[in-house]
Design a protein around this motif. Structure first.
Motif, PDB file in Angstrom:
ATOM      1  N   VAL A  81       0.470  -0.542   0.099  1.00 32.43           N
ATOM      2  CA  VAL A  81      -0.339   0.072   0.381  1.00 32.43           C
ATOM      3  C   VAL A  81       1.133   1.253   0.062  1.00 32.43           C
ATOM      4  CG1 VAL A  81      -2.389   0.989   0.791  1.00 32.43           C
ATOM      5  CG2 VAL A  81      -1.780  -0.754   1.299  1.00 32.43           C
ATOM      6  N   PRO A  82       0.714   1.997  -1.114  1.00 29.92           N
ATOM      7  CA  PRO A  82       1.942   2.506  -0.887  1.00 29.92           C
ATOM      8  C   PRO A  82       1.746   3.903  -0.242  1.00 29.92           C
ATOM      9  CG  PRO A  82       1.146   2.630  -3.241  1.00 29.92           C
ATOM     10  CD  PRO A  82       0.649   1.623  -1.994  1.00 29.92           C
ATOM     11  N   GLN A  83       2.589   5.192  -0.062  1.00 35.17           N
ATOM     12  CA  GLN A  83       2.269   6.249  -0.090  1.00 35.17           C
ATOM     13  C   GLN A  83       2.111   7.513  -0.728  1.00 35.17           C
ATOM     14  OE1 GLN A  83       5.715   8.692   1.199  1.00 35.17           O
ATOM     15  NE2 GLN A  83       4.890   9.952   2.501  1.00 35.17           N
ATOM     16  N   GLN A 142     -10.155   7.032  -1.213  1.00 40.78           N
ATOM     17  CA  GLN A 142      -8.770   6.017  -2.127  1.00 40.78           C
ATOM     18  C   GLN A 142      -7.867   5.480  -1.915  1.00 40.78           C
ATOM     19  OE1 GLN A 142      -7.398   9.144  -4.333  1.00 40.78           O
ATOM     20  NE2 GLN A 142      -8.280   9.947  -5.148  1.00 40.78           N
ATOM     21  N   GLN A 143      -7.649   5.529   0.027  1.00 37.41           N
ATOM     22  CA  GLN A 143      -6.839   4.721   0.955  1.00 37.41           C
ATOM     23  C   GLN A 143      -7.218   3.279   1.366  1.00 37.41           C
ATOM     24  OE1 GLN A 143      -3.820   5.884   2.794  1.00 37.41           O
ATOM     25  NE2 GLN A 143      -3.920   3.558   2.173  1.00 37.41           N
ATOM     26  N   ALA A 150      -4.417  -4.216  -2.841  1.00 37.78           N
ATOM     27  CA  ALA A 150      -2.658  -4.443  -1.991  1.00 37.78           C
ATOM     28  C   ALA A 150      -3.227  -6.266  -1.987  1.00 37.78           C
ATOM     29  CB  ALA A 150      -2.214  -3.754  -0.647  1.00 37.78           C
ATOM     30  N   LEU A 151      -4.673  -6.593  -1.434  1.00 38.39           N
ATOM     31  CA  LEU A 151      -4.970  -7.062  -1.007  1.00 38.39           C
ATOM     32  C   LEU A 151      -5.462  -8.372  -1.849  1.00 38.39           C
ATOM     33  CD1 LEU A 151      -7.354  -6.392   2.166  1.00 38.39           C
ATOM     34  CD2 LEU A 151      -5.171  -7.052   2.259  1.00 38.39           C
ATOM     35  N   MET A 152      -6.288  -7.979  -3.146  1.00 40.09           N
ATOM     36  CA  MET A 152      -6.646  -8.698  -3.828  1.00 40.09           C
ATOM     37  C   MET A 152      -4.609  -8.919  -4.189  1.00 40.09           C
ATOM     38  SD  MET A 152      -9.701  -7.941  -4.697  1.00 40.09           S
ATOM     39  CE  MET A 152      -9.528  -8.753  -6.817  1.00 40.09           C
ATOM     40  N   ILE A 158       1.747  -7.502   4.475  1.00 40.94           N
ATOM     41  CA  ILE A 158       1.484  -6.492   3.491  1.00 40.94           C
ATOM     42  C   ILE A 158       2.459  -4.857   4.320  1.00 40.94           C
ATOM     43  CG2 ILE A 158      -0.612  -5.667   4.887  1.00 40.94           C
ATOM     44  CD1 ILE A 158      -1.845  -5.150   2.806  1.00 40.94           C
ATOM     45  N   LEU A 159       2.724  -4.779   3.098  1.00 43.07           N
ATOM     46  CA  LEU A 159       4.181  -3.279   3.823  1.00 43.07           C
ATOM     47  C   LEU A 159       2.620  -2.006   3.460  1.00 43.07           C
ATOM     48  CD1 LEU A 159       7.212  -3.768   1.805  1.00 43.07           C
ATOM     49  CD2 LEU A 159       6.231  -4.995   3.741  1.00 43.07           C
TER      50      LEU A 159
END
Length: 236
Positions: A81-83, A142-143, A150-152, A158-159
């Motif tokens: 999950v990117p910044q 959006q978050q 990411a879960l998909m 997870i990061l």
């Protein structure tokens, strides 16, 4: 689950991570805290293969992943999950979720399987707006989409890089609840955060980082009681 040993990462001649070592146990949330410029996002990028370390070892499930391209690291079972969320602006919500999807039938025995139905159950608002473009969502939505994306990939680890950034307090509280729910499914989580109280509320173990090194580690309760570390390294 995830282990870093004496990791050194550079941007050009700038020595960012200076002998970083820590681990993320299976099914636990580890929070990485520090001021801006401490090296937190570089840590995430080093693990994900976006900025490979020059020396040191990163292993996942006892297998070395240092130097692998990002797509191979993702296939090993590490989600990102990117910044800044990085939503694909030209795709709908459904498309944002399905593009990176990994067949849930390939998940490990006992691991929760993530598909569209499961993500929409976790985030009902995404189901309601699945044909909207990703950029038509609020920051909090959006978050949720970034986490769902990411879960998909059906990760085991997870990061999360600054998931509370730019969000209203009530949404930050929801993000903390989501992290706890994900941990309860057995996911291992590395949480990089500026929000001190969100991190302490969600994490099982806390690392404090300064100038590319871990300068303190312990439980959230210990950190909440340690005002010296809070002031010196976190500005709390």
């Amino acid at each position: 689950m995830l282990k870093l040993e004496d990791v050194h990462t550079y941007y050009g001649y700038s020595h960012i991570l200076q002998g970083l070592s820590f681990s993320v146990p299976k099914g636990k949330c580890v929070a990485l805290l520090g001021r801006n410029g401490a090296g937190k996002t570089t840590t995430i990028h080093s693990i994900a293969g976006l900025t490979p370390p020059r020396t040191g070892r990163i292993s996942y499930l006892d297998k070395p992943i240092s130097g692998l391209p990002p797509y191979k690291i993702a296939r090993h079972g590490i989600g990102l999950v990117p910044q800044g969320r990085r939503i694909f602006p030209s795709l709908t919500i459904r498309e944002n979720l399905t593009v990176p999807a990994k067949d849930s039938r390939q998940t490990e025995a006992g691991q929760k399987k993530w598909d569209l139905e499961a993500v929409f159950e976790l985030f009902p608002v995404l189901k309601e707006r699945e044909q909207n473009m990703g950029t038509q969502l609020s920051g909090g939505q959006q978050q949720m989409l970034a986490i769902g994306r990411a879960l998909m990939t059906n990760p085991q680890c997870i990061l999360m890089d600054e998931p509370s950034e730019g969000l209203a307090p009530v949404i930050i509280e929801q993000v903390g609840e989501i992290i706890t729910r994900l941990k309860d499914t057995g996911l291992s989580i590395l949480l990089v955060e500026q929000n001190f109280y969100l991190a302490c509320g969600a994490a099982d173990h806390v690392l404090v980082m300064s100038k590319g090194q871990i300068v303190w580690q312990g439980s959230p309760t210990e950190l909440l009681a340690n005002e010296e570390i809070q002031h010196q390294y976190l500005g709390v």
